[in-house]
Write a protein that holds these residues in place. Structure first.
Motif, PDB file in Angstrom:
ATOM      1  N   HIS A  95      -3.568  -3.149  -1.932  1.00  0.00           N
ATOM      2  CA  HIS A  95      -4.644  -2.173  -1.752  1.00  0.00           C
ATOM      3  C   HIS A  95      -4.812  -1.307  -2.997  1.00  0.00           C
ATOM      4  O   HIS A  95      -3.899  -1.165  -3.788  1.00  0.00           O
ATOM      5  CB  HIS A  95      -4.351  -1.270  -0.534  1.00  0.00           C
ATOM      6  N   ASP A  96      -5.998  -0.729  -3.141  1.00  0.00           N
ATOM      7  CA  ASP A  96      -6.326   0.213  -4.224  1.00  0.00           C
ATOM      8  C   ASP A  96      -6.406  -0.468  -5.583  1.00  0.00           C
ATOM      9  O   ASP A  96      -5.822  -0.005  -6.572  1.00  0.00           O
ATOM     10  CB  ASP A  96      -5.345   1.398  -4.239  1.00  0.00           C
ATOM     11  N   HIS A 155       1.911   4.864  -5.664  1.00  0.00           N
ATOM     12  CA  HIS A 155       0.989   4.379  -6.688  1.00  0.00           C
ATOM     13  C   HIS A 155       1.449   4.655  -8.112  1.00  0.00           C
ATOM     14  O   HIS A 155       0.677   4.494  -9.048  1.00  0.00           O
ATOM     15  CB  HIS A 155      -0.408   4.958  -6.463  1.00  0.00           C
ATOM     16  N   ASP A 200       0.853  -1.196   0.000  1.00  0.00           N
ATOM     17  CA  ASP A 200       0.000   0.000   0.000  1.00  0.00           C
ATOM     18  C   ASP A 200       0.892   1.249   0.000  1.00  0.00           C
ATOM     19  O   ASP A 200       0.644   2.213   0.707  1.00  0.00           O
ATOM     20  CB  ASP A 200      -0.922  -0.024   1.227  1.00  0.00           C
TER      21      ASP A 200
HETATM   22 MG    MG Z   1      -4.115   2.543  -0.213  1.00  0.00          MG
END
Ligand code: MG
Ligand code: SAH
Length: 220
Positions: free
Chosen positions: A179-180, A154, A151
Protein backbone atom coordinates in the motif's frame (compact mmCIF):
# COMPACT_ATOMS: atom_id res chain seq x y z
CA UNK A 1 11.80 -27.39 5.00
CA UNK A 2 10.53 -27.93 1.49
CA UNK A 3 7.70 -25.75 0.35
CA UNK A 4 5.45 -27.35 -2.19
CA UNK A 5 4.79 -25.31 -5.30
CA UNK A 6 1.43 -23.68 -5.06
CA UNK A 7 -1.30 -24.77 -7.38
CA UNK A 8 -2.98 -22.04 -9.30
CA UNK A 9 -6.09 -21.12 -7.35
CA UNK A 10 -9.33 -22.45 -8.79
CA UNK A 11 -11.42 -19.77 -7.16
CA UNK A 12 -12.98 -17.52 -9.75
CA UNK A 13 -13.50 -14.06 -8.34
CA UNK A 14 -16.47 -12.35 -9.95
CA UNK A 15 -16.67 -8.56 -10.03
CA UNK A 16 -19.22 -7.40 -7.49
CA UNK A 17 -18.58 -10.43 -5.24
CA UNK A 18 -17.46 -8.16 -2.41
CA UNK A 19 -20.33 -7.02 -0.22
CA UNK A 20 -18.63 -4.92 2.43
CA UNK A 21 -20.20 -5.39 5.86
CA UNK A 22 -21.95 -2.23 7.13
CA UNK A 23 -19.32 -1.93 9.84
CA UNK A 24 -16.58 -1.24 7.27
CA UNK A 25 -17.67 2.37 6.73
CA UNK A 26 -17.54 3.01 10.47
CA UNK A 27 -13.98 1.75 10.86
CA UNK A 28 -11.27 4.38 11.12
CA UNK A 29 -8.52 3.77 8.60
CA UNK A 30 -6.57 4.53 5.50
CA UNK A 31 -7.99 2.59 2.59
CA UNK A 32 -9.97 3.84 -0.43
CA UNK A 33 -13.11 1.91 -1.46
CA UNK A 34 -11.53 0.61 -4.68
CA UNK A 35 -8.49 -0.54 -2.71
CA UNK A 36 -10.72 -2.33 -0.19
CA UNK A 37 -12.46 -4.22 -2.99
CA UNK A 38 -9.16 -5.06 -4.70
CA UNK A 39 -7.72 -6.42 -1.43
CA UNK A 40 -10.76 -8.59 -0.88
CA UNK A 41 -10.71 -9.94 -4.45
CA UNK A 42 -6.97 -10.64 -4.32
CA UNK A 43 -7.30 -12.56 -1.05
CA UNK A 44 -10.37 -14.43 -2.30
CA UNK A 45 -8.43 -15.53 -5.39
CA UNK A 46 -5.56 -17.16 -3.43
CA UNK A 47 -6.60 -17.84 0.16
CA UNK A 48 -7.51 -21.46 -0.52
CA UNK A 49 -3.74 -21.99 -1.02
CA UNK A 50 -2.86 -21.06 2.56
CA UNK A 51 -3.11 -18.33 5.18
CA UNK A 52 -2.89 -14.59 4.51
CA UNK A 53 -0.80 -12.13 6.58
CA UNK A 54 -0.97 -8.36 6.85
CA UNK A 55 1.47 -5.96 8.47
CA UNK A 56 -0.29 -2.82 9.68
CA UNK A 57 -3.88 -3.42 10.80
CA UNK A 58 -4.58 -0.16 12.69
CA UNK A 59 -8.32 -0.27 13.50
CA UNK A 60 -9.05 -3.19 11.18
CA UNK A 61 -10.22 -1.72 7.87
CA UNK A 62 -7.92 -3.76 5.61
CA UNK A 63 -8.22 -6.63 8.10
CA UNK A 64 -11.97 -6.86 7.52
CA UNK A 65 -11.53 -6.98 3.72
CA UNK A 66 -8.86 -9.69 3.86
CA UNK A 67 -10.52 -11.51 6.76
CA UNK A 68 -13.84 -11.76 4.95
CA UNK A 69 -12.15 -13.43 1.99
CA UNK A 70 -10.36 -15.84 4.36
CA UNK A 71 -13.60 -16.63 6.18
CA UNK A 72 -15.31 -17.51 2.89
CA UNK A 73 -12.43 -19.82 1.84
CA UNK A 74 -12.09 -21.33 5.32
CA UNK A 75 -8.58 -19.84 5.50
CA UNK A 76 -7.02 -17.61 8.17
CA UNK A 77 -5.64 -14.08 8.33
CA UNK A 78 -2.71 -13.22 10.62
CA UNK A 79 -2.95 -9.51 11.46
CA UNK A 80 0.43 -8.15 12.62
CA UNK A 81 0.56 -4.75 14.34
CA UNK A 82 2.17 -3.56 17.57
CA UNK A 83 -0.80 -1.17 17.77
CA UNK A 84 1.43 1.66 18.97
CA UNK A 85 0.94 3.61 15.74
CA UNK A 86 3.36 4.71 13.04
CA UNK A 87 5.34 7.97 13.16
CA UNK A 88 2.44 9.94 11.66
CA UNK A 89 -0.02 8.73 14.34
CA UNK A 90 1.95 10.01 17.32
CA UNK A 91 0.73 13.06 19.33
CA UNK A 92 1.35 16.26 17.42
CA UNK A 93 1.67 14.48 14.05
CA UNK A 94 -0.65 14.85 11.08
CA UNK A 95 -2.67 11.64 11.52
CA UNK A 96 -2.86 11.60 15.30
CA UNK A 97 -6.29 10.50 16.59
CA UNK A 98 -6.85 11.49 20.24
CA UNK A 99 -9.51 8.74 20.56
CA UNK A 100 -6.79 6.13 20.13
CA UNK A 101 -4.49 7.68 22.72
CA UNK A 102 -4.19 5.88 26.05
CA UNK A 103 -3.37 8.69 28.47
CA UNK A 104 -2.54 6.30 31.31
CA UNK A 105 0.02 4.46 29.20
CA UNK A 106 1.07 7.64 27.40
CA UNK A 107 0.91 5.86 24.06
CA UNK A 108 -1.32 5.02 21.14
CA UNK A 109 -3.31 1.82 21.58
CA UNK A 110 -5.37 0.85 18.54
CA UNK A 111 -5.80 -2.77 19.66
CA UNK A 112 -8.98 -2.22 21.66
CA UNK A 113 -10.67 -0.52 18.70
CA UNK A 114 -9.28 -3.20 16.35
CA UNK A 115 -10.75 -6.04 18.45
CA UNK A 116 -14.10 -4.31 18.68
CA UNK A 117 -14.28 -3.95 14.89
CA UNK A 118 -13.22 -7.53 14.18
CA UNK A 119 -15.91 -8.78 16.53
CA UNK A 120 -18.54 -6.51 14.99
CA UNK A 121 -17.61 -7.84 11.55
CA UNK A 122 -18.03 -11.42 12.82
CA UNK A 123 -14.42 -12.29 12.03
CA UNK A 124 -12.99 -13.34 15.39
CA UNK A 125 -12.53 -16.92 14.21
CA UNK A 126 -10.98 -15.95 10.88
CA UNK A 127 -8.48 -13.35 12.12
CA UNK A 128 -5.54 -14.12 14.41
CA UNK A 129 -4.08 -10.89 15.79
CA UNK A 130 -0.33 -10.81 16.42
CA UNK A 131 0.35 -7.81 18.66
CA UNK A 132 4.04 -7.32 17.95
CA UNK A 133 6.40 -5.50 15.63
CA UNK A 134 6.90 -6.96 12.18
CA UNK A 135 10.47 -8.20 12.76
CA UNK A 136 9.58 -9.82 16.09
CA UNK A 137 6.56 -11.57 14.58
CA UNK A 138 8.76 -12.88 11.76
CA UNK A 139 11.57 -14.33 13.91
CA UNK A 140 10.25 -17.89 14.17
CA UNK A 141 7.81 -17.75 11.28
CA UNK A 142 7.87 -20.91 9.10
CA UNK A 143 4.44 -21.06 7.50
CA UNK A 144 4.15 -20.50 3.74
CA UNK A 145 1.67 -17.73 2.92
CA UNK A 146 -0.84 -17.29 0.11
CA UNK A 147 -0.80 -13.50 0.39
CA UNK A 148 1.17 -10.81 2.23
CA UNK A 149 -0.16 -7.25 2.56
CA UNK A 150 2.43 -4.65 3.59
CA UNK A 151 0.92 -1.49 5.13
CA UNK A 152 3.03 -0.90 8.24
CA UNK A 153 5.61 1.78 9.04
CA UNK A 154 6.62 4.09 6.20
CA UNK A 155 10.24 4.78 7.10
CA UNK A 156 12.65 3.17 4.64
CA UNK A 157 13.95 0.95 7.43
CA UNK A 158 10.45 -0.26 8.36
CA UNK A 159 9.45 -0.96 4.76
CA UNK A 160 12.71 -2.82 4.00
CA UNK A 161 12.25 -4.89 7.17
CA UNK A 162 8.71 -5.82 6.16
CA UNK A 163 9.82 -6.82 2.67
CA UNK A 164 12.83 -8.83 3.87
CA UNK A 165 10.94 -10.53 6.70
CA UNK A 166 7.83 -11.55 4.82
CA UNK A 167 8.15 -11.64 1.01
CA UNK A 168 10.22 -14.84 1.19
CA UNK A 169 7.36 -16.71 2.86
CA UNK A 170 5.05 -16.35 -0.13
CA UNK A 171 4.00 -19.48 -1.97
CA UNK A 172 4.54 -19.53 -5.70
CA UNK A 173 1.39 -18.10 -7.25
CA UNK A 174 0.76 -16.10 -4.07
CA UNK A 175 0.18 -12.33 -3.94
CA UNK A 176 2.33 -9.56 -2.49
CA UNK A 177 0.24 -6.42 -1.95
CA UNK A 178 1.90 -3.12 -1.02
CA UNK A 179 0.00 0.00 0.00
CA UNK A 180 0.91 3.69 -0.45
CA UNK A 181 2.73 3.42 -3.77
CA UNK A 182 3.64 6.90 -5.05
CA UNK A 183 5.94 6.85 -8.09
CA UNK A 184 6.01 10.67 -7.91
CA UNK A 185 7.95 11.78 -4.79
CA UNK A 186 5.82 14.94 -4.77
CA UNK A 187 2.73 12.84 -4.01
CA UNK A 188 3.98 10.80 -1.06
CA UNK A 189 6.77 8.97 0.77
CA UNK A 190 9.03 6.69 -1.25
CA UNK A 191 9.61 3.74 1.08
CA UNK A 192 6.70 1.54 -0.12
CA UNK A 193 7.59 2.40 -3.73
CA UNK A 194 11.21 1.38 -3.05
CA UNK A 195 10.26 -2.13 -1.89
CA UNK A 196 7.80 -2.41 -4.78
CA UNK A 197 10.70 -1.69 -7.18
CA UNK A 198 12.90 -4.18 -5.32
CA UNK A 199 10.27 -6.89 -5.67
CA UNK A 200 9.93 -6.32 -9.41
CA UNK A 201 13.69 -6.06 -9.97
CA UNK A 202 14.28 -9.32 -8.07
CA UNK A 203 12.65 -11.14 -10.98
CA UNK A 204 10.55 -13.11 -8.46
CA UNK A 205 7.39 -11.04 -8.92
CA UNK A 206 5.26 -9.69 -11.73
CA UNK A 207 2.79 -6.84 -11.51
CA UNK A 208 -0.84 -7.96 -11.57
CA UNK A 209 -2.34 -4.49 -11.30
CA UNK A 210 -2.24 -1.23 -9.39
CA UNK A 211 -5.48 0.09 -7.88
CA UNK A 212 -5.07 3.68 -6.70
CA UNK A 213 -2.04 3.42 -4.37
CA UNK A 214 -2.31 -0.36 -3.92
CA UNK A 215 0.09 -2.54 -5.95
CA UNK A 216 -0.67 -6.24 -6.40
CA UNK A 217 2.23 -8.50 -7.42
CA UNK A 218 2.26 -12.21 -8.19
CA UNK A 219 5.02 -14.42 -6.77
CA UNK A 220 6.30 -16.34 -9.83
MG1 MG B 1 -1.40 2.61 4.01
N1 SAH C 1 -4.14 -1.16 7.02
C1 SAH C 1 -4.71 -0.12 7.86
C2 SAH C 1 -3.81 1.09 8.05
C3 SAH C 1 -2.47 0.78 8.67
S1 SAH C 1 -1.71 2.22 9.37
C4 SAH C 1 -6.09 0.29 7.31
O1 SAH C 1 -6.63 -0.39 6.44
O2 SAH C 1 -6.64 1.30 7.76
C5 SAH C 1 -0.15 1.57 9.80
C6 SAH C 1 -0.14 0.62 11.00
O3 SAH C 1 1.15 0.01 11.00
C7 SAH C 1 -0.28 1.29 12.35
O4 SAH C 1 -1.39 0.74 13.04
C8 SAH C 1 1.03 0.98 13.09
O5 SAH C 1 0.87 0.66 14.47
C9 SAH C 1 1.55 -0.22 12.33
N2 SAH C 1 3.00 -0.37 12.34
C10 SAH C 1 3.93 0.57 12.08
N3 SAH C 1 5.17 0.06 12.16
C11 SAH C 1 5.02 -1.26 12.47
C12 SAH C 1 5.93 -2.33 12.70
N4 SAH C 1 7.24 -2.17 12.59
N5 SAH C 1 5.44 -3.54 13.03
C13 SAH C 1 4.09 -3.72 13.14
N6 SAH C 1 3.18 -2.75 12.92
C14 SAH C 1 3.63 -1.53 12.60
Amino acid sequence: MRVRAARKSKVQVQPGMFTPPIVLNQVKGFLADAEATALYEAAASVSELGPVLEIGSYCGKSTICLGLACQQQNSLLFAVDHHRGSEEHQPGELYHDPELYDAGEKSIDSFREFRRNIRRAGLEESVTPIVAGSAQAARYWRTPLAMVFIDGGHSLEAALTDYRCWAGHLLRGGILAIHDIFPDPGMGGQAPYTIYRMALESGLFELIEQVETLALLRRL
